[in-house]
Design an enzyme around this catalytic site. Structure first.
Site, PDB file in Angstrom:
ATOM      1  N   THR A 138      39.839 101.664  77.422  1.00  0.00           N
ATOM      2  CA  THR A 138      39.630 102.971  78.030  1.00  0.00           C
ATOM      3  C   THR A 138      38.641 102.915  79.191  1.00  0.00           C
ATOM      4  O   THR A 138      37.772 102.026  79.229  1.00  0.00           O
ATOM      5  CB  THR A 138      39.085 103.938  76.949  1.00  0.00           C
ATOM      6  OG1 THR A 138      38.679 105.152  77.566  1.00  0.00           O
ATOM      7  CG2 THR A 138      37.883 103.350  76.224  1.00  0.00           C
ATOM      8  N   ASP A 139      38.714 103.902  80.072  1.00  0.00           N
ATOM      9  CA  ASP A 139      37.720 104.005  81.154  1.00  0.00           C
ATOM     10  C   ASP A 139      36.354 104.452  80.631  1.00  0.00           C
ATOM     11  O   ASP A 139      35.350 104.342  81.333  1.00  0.00           O
ATOM     12  CB  ASP A 139      38.209 104.957  82.264  1.00  0.00           C
ATOM     13  CG  ASP A 139      38.492 106.377  81.791  1.00  0.00           C
ATOM     14  OD1 ASP A 139      38.321 106.665  80.595  1.00  0.00           O
ATOM     15  OD2 ASP A 139      38.890 107.203  82.647  1.00  0.00           O
ATOM     16  N   GLU A 140      36.306 104.957  79.378  1.00  0.00           N
ATOM     17  CA  GLU A 140      35.031 105.471  78.855  1.00  0.00           C
ATOM     18  C   GLU A 140      33.985 104.378  78.694  1.00  0.00           C
ATOM     19  O   GLU A 140      32.797 104.672  78.570  1.00  0.00           O
ATOM     20  CB  GLU A 140      35.240 106.186  77.519  1.00  0.00           C
ATOM     21  CG  GLU A 140      36.209 107.337  77.640  1.00  0.00           C
ATOM     22  CD  GLU A 140      36.037 108.407  76.582  1.00  0.00           C
ATOM     23  OE1 GLU A 140      35.046 108.376  75.844  1.00  0.00           O
ATOM     24  OE2 GLU A 140      36.919 109.281  76.523  1.00  0.00           O
ATOM     25  N   TYR A 164      32.488 106.276  70.111  1.00  0.00           N
ATOM     26  CA  TYR A 164      33.847 105.783  70.439  1.00  0.00           C
ATOM     27  C   TYR A 164      33.782 104.810  71.618  1.00  0.00           C
ATOM     28  O   TYR A 164      34.318 103.687  71.546  1.00  0.00           O
ATOM     29  CB  TYR A 164      34.776 106.961  70.767  1.00  0.00           C
ATOM     30  CG  TYR A 164      36.044 106.540  71.483  1.00  0.00           C
ATOM     31  CD1 TYR A 164      37.035 105.804  70.832  1.00  0.00           C
ATOM     32  CD2 TYR A 164      36.247 106.854  72.840  1.00  0.00           C
ATOM     33  CE1 TYR A 164      38.192 105.396  71.495  1.00  0.00           C
ATOM     34  CE2 TYR A 164      37.400 106.447  73.508  1.00  0.00           C
ATOM     35  CZ  TYR A 164      38.365 105.718  72.834  1.00  0.00           C
ATOM     36  OH  TYR A 164      39.502 105.315  73.501  1.00  0.00           O
ATOM     37  N   LYS A 168      34.697 100.784  71.760  1.00  0.00           N
ATOM     38  CA  LYS A 168      35.725 100.198  72.622  1.00  0.00           C
ATOM     39  C   LYS A 168      35.095  99.145  73.561  1.00  0.00           C
ATOM     40  O   LYS A 168      35.670  98.078  73.781  1.00  0.00           O
ATOM     41  CB  LYS A 168      36.430 101.276  73.444  1.00  0.00           C
ATOM     42  CG  LYS A 168      37.319 102.216  72.646  1.00  0.00           C
ATOM     43  CD  LYS A 168      38.499 101.540  71.963  1.00  0.00           C
ATOM     44  CE  LYS A 168      39.550 101.043  72.929  1.00  0.00           C
ATOM     45  NZ  LYS A 168      40.766 100.559  72.182  1.00  0.00           N
TER      46      LYS A 168
END
Ligand code: NAD
Ligand code: DAU
Length: 359
Positions: A138-140, A164, A168
């Site tokens: 993810t970009d997060e 989260y 990741k």
């Protein structure tokens, strides 16, 4: 011997993006595929009904943390690749209970890496060279951007802000280390916010859509000016397929829709589509239901992806604009209310109380 006809092993193929990936795979490639999914609240075999009877499709219910099971599947099916999507994926849930996120996203990835490494050790050099591990992220992991900042590029530092995102980022780093230390042939993709059919209605767009249909308040966290970069899920599925075939081991690719929008604008667009599709609704104009609620702790202000590398090196480009993708998405939810009713019973109701009760 591994060939292009050898199966691929997909994890999390019954979830939102996983289902689209599996359906896209059978539409575009059609070689055998094994789907390992635990079927948490987010996994739904109904998503895969169109290909459930395909002789090349095998479903296995199980946990990616179960090393014995993963070893058995690798020995039984001799896959040419693993496409790893299984994860706990919802930021709000990670704030309430981070334990499952660390277990599945970090330990689960570790188990897959170790099982795949042991499997590779038994292959001959040619088969080892053919094998790929595609890690879907993810970009997060990059944290939050300020308004004028340049969009995330692959080399940006990781600055995760939620449990989260941290889980990741940890898994991405494990994958990187396995590549560097063991020559493990992994490719990583970091994607922006997906939307589209089959998304579980805990995420912004399907949640707001469902509530608007029932005339319920539409919860906008904080001032609603947080920016997300939306990508239609079918475009993400295609990007993963291409990354698996053309991606270079050791490389990461940012995937995004070049489509930054403030949440408030996104929800207003959705409400306008509902007004158009449901001219007789007693809740028109649906935007009157917008309600500001207490913000998400640690809420990232802005995500934006620079997808130039994926476009240049993989030859991938999104096909949908936000206007076309959102229209398709709203139509799908209106036409598939049985799916929504099935997934919004039971456990979902408890989640709504937990997350929104105190806001
Ligand atoms: P999802 O929550 O809809 O689906 C996750 C799937 O994984 C479910 O089918 C679930 O049953 C399965 N699963 C969970 N724990 C498991 C375990 N321990 N063992 C086996 N299966 C397990 O998630 P999604 O939105 O489809 O996201 C898929 C992947 O893409 C995730 O890795 C996520 O981090 C990443 N991603 C998501 C988005 C997005 O906007 N949704 C964007 C970028 C990246
Ligand atoms: O950026 C990629 C990520 O996008 C993925 O890695 C995650 O798996 C996926 O869940 C998504 O994370 P977000 O936190 O951005 O998605 P969510 O749909 O939960 O929220 C989108 C935005 O809308 C975010 O700024 C929070 C806001 N929001 C969300 C909900 C559920 C609201 O304002 N109200 C809500 O009720």
């Amino acid at each position: 011997m591994l060939t292009n006809e050898s199966p691929i092993l997909v994890t999390g193929g019954a979830g939102f993006i996983g289902s689209h990936f599996v359906l896209d795979w059978f539409a575009e490639v059609g070689t055998p595929l094994v789907n390992l999914d635990k079927l948490t609240y987010a996994g739904n075999l109904r998503n895969l009904q169109p290909i459930a009877d395909n002789p090349g499709y095998h479903f296995v219910r199980g946990d990616i943390q179960d090393r014995a099971l993963v070893d058995k599947l690798l020995a039984e099916f001799s896959p040419r690749a693993i496409v790893h999507l299984a994860a706990e994926s919802h930021v709000d849930r990670s704030l309430v209970g981070p334990g499952d996120f660390l277990a599945t996203n970090i330990n689960g990835t570790f188990v897959l890496l170790e099982a795949a490494r042991a499997y590779l050790d038994k292959l001959d050099a040619e088969d080892r060279a053919r094998f790929r591990f595609l890690h879907v992220s993810t970009d997060e992991v990059f944290g939050s951007l300020k308004p004028g900042d340049a969009p995330f590029e692959e080399h940006f530092a990781f600055k995760p802000n939620s449990p989260y995102a941290a889980s990741k980022a940890s898994s991405d780093l494990l994958v990187r280390a396995w590549g560097k230390s063991y020559g493990f042939p992994a490719i990583v993709t970091n994607c922006s916010n997906n939307y589209g059919p089959l998304q579980f209605p805990e995420k912004l767009l399907p949640l707001v859509l469902d509530r608007a249909l029932h005339g319920k308040p539409l919860p906008i966290y904080g001032d609603g000016m947080q920016v997300r970069d939306w990508l239609y899920v079918g475009d993400h599925a295609a990007a993963l397929r291409v990354a698996l075939e053309k991606g270079v081991p050791g490389q990461t690719y940012n995937i995004g829709g070049w489509n930054e929008q403030a949440n408030l604008d996104t929800v207003q667009m959705l409400c306008a589509l509902l007004d158009e599709f449901l001219p007789d609704s007693p809740h028109r104009p649906h935007a009157q239901l917008l309600t500001y609620v207490t913000d998400r702790p640690g809420h990232d202000r802005r995500y934006a992806i620079n997808a130039t590398k994926a476009e240049r090196e993989l030859g991938w480009k999104p096909k949908e604009t936000f206007a076309t993708g959102l229209r398709k998405t709203v139509r799908w939810y209106l036409d598939n209310q049985a799916w929504v009713q099935e997934v919004t019973s039971g456990e979902y109701l408890k989640w709504m109380d937990t997350n929104y009760g105190a806001r």
